[in-house]
Scaffold this active site. Structure first.
Site, mmCIF file in Angstrom:
data_model
loop_
_atom_site.group_PDB
_atom_site.id
_atom_site.type_symbol
_atom_site.label_atom_id
_atom_site.label_comp_id
_atom_site.label_asym_id
_atom_site.label_seq_id
_atom_site.Cartn_x
_atom_site.Cartn_y
_atom_site.Cartn_z
ATOM 1 N N ASN A 26 0.826 -1.215 0.000
ATOM 2 C CA ASN A 26 0.000 0.000 0.000
ATOM 3 C C ASN A 26 0.856 1.259 0.000
ATOM 4 O O ASN A 26 1.930 1.294 0.589
ATOM 5 C CB ASN A 26 -0.934 0.020 1.207
ATOM 6 N N ILE A 27 0.341 2.292 -0.601
ATOM 7 C CA ILE A 27 1.107 3.527 -0.752
ATOM 8 C C ILE A 27 1.489 4.129 0.595
ATOM 9 O O ILE A 27 2.533 4.775 0.723
ATOM 10 C CB ILE A 27 0.320 4.548 -1.612
ATOM 11 N N LYS A 28 0.664 3.898 1.630
ATOM 12 C CA LYS A 28 0.980 4.462 2.946
ATOM 13 C C LYS A 28 2.237 3.853 3.540
ATOM 14 O O LYS A 28 2.912 4.463 4.356
ATOM 15 C CB LYS A 28 -0.195 4.278 3.905
ATOM 16 N N GLY A 29 2.576 2.613 3.144
ATOM 17 C CA GLY A 29 3.846 2.001 3.491
ATOM 18 C C GLY A 29 4.037 1.661 4.950
ATOM 19 O O GLY A 29 3.091 1.379 5.689
#
Length: 251
Positions: free
Chosen positions: A124-127
């Site tokens: 996910n982009i939030k990492g």
């Protein structure tokens, strides 16, 4: 480096803390049994510093005591990172230069595992740990299948997406489920793909031994604390190492 001993109160005193559960209701006998177990494991003297009932017939213990064992760091075997740690910009540049197309990464939790925190942290982009996940990388196409994905479903989706890399997260470890699932997954991919067209197989989870990649039939095992940047850098290292990447798109 010379041999070392555990540290508790003073350097080299050999003091360690051990926790475990016994299938016994909490009692004096149960505490004595915990000490007996610690003694048999080489802890002497051993002291129960915490005991808590864990439902009918079970007690959780924390035991503190001394061991005489020493550790020789010179013979410890670990998997060191053998590739450079790249920034997202460097990963994108390597893929664009070497492969000249976006790489497709398919991720999932397989079997009955419903713990998506690990795979989401990487994809996910939030990492995770202050790093953006693989969705942030412009030259990576990410397909996150989520939880409880069967091995046949994973293989079919990887073929449909023409996956270059497959990431599998396993948190459930009862009866070595993570090892059994990983071996089943790697065997299925080897059966379904020619050896030179198989996607990169990467597994991760808190209970994996990183030295077991070859035994499990995968290209890399990542343990606890792995960051998205480490995974992205490994993918770039394997699939986009130079002017011409070693693998083309899966047919």
């Amino acid at each position: 480096m010379s041999v070392v001993m555990p540290y508790g109160d003073t350097t080299g005193d050999g003091m360690v803390q051990l926790s475990f559960t016994l299938p016994m209701s909490h009692s004096k006998v149960a505490e004595g049994s915990a000490v007996q177990l610690a003694n048999k494991m080489g802890m002497d003297p051993a002291l129960v510093v915490h005991a808590k009932p864990m439902g009918p017939g079970f007690t959780f213990f924390v035991v503190y005591g001394r061991v005489n064992h020493v550790v020789d760091p010179s013979v410890v075997q670990v998997v060191e990172r053998d590739y450079p740690l790249l920034t997202p910009k460097e990963v994108n540049a390597a893929v664009k230069r070497s492969v000249r197309r976006r790489l497709t990464v398919v991720g999932a939790c397989i079997g009955t595992d419903a713990h998506t925190v690990g795979i989401d942290a990487i994809l996910n982009i939030k990492g995770f740990a202050g790093e953006k996940g693989l969705e942030y990388y412009r030259e990576l196409k990410v397909v996150n299948l989520g939880a409880q994905v069967s091995v046949p479903e994973l293989v079919d989706r990887a073929r449909a997406e023409k996956a270059d890399a497959v990431l599998v997260s396993q948190v459930v470890t009862q009866r070595d489920a993570h090892l059994l699932n990983t071996r089943e997954m790697s065997a299925a991919f080897r059966e379904s793909y020619p050896s030179d067209r198989r996607p990169l197989l990467i597994v991760g989870g808190p209970r994996f031994d990183e030295t077991m990649a070859a035994e499990l039939g995968v290209d890399r095992v990542f343990g606890r604390g792995t960051t998205p940047g480490e995974v992205a850098s490994f993918i770039a290292h394997k699939l986009a190492p130079g002017p011409a990447g070693p693998r083309g798109k899966v047919a």
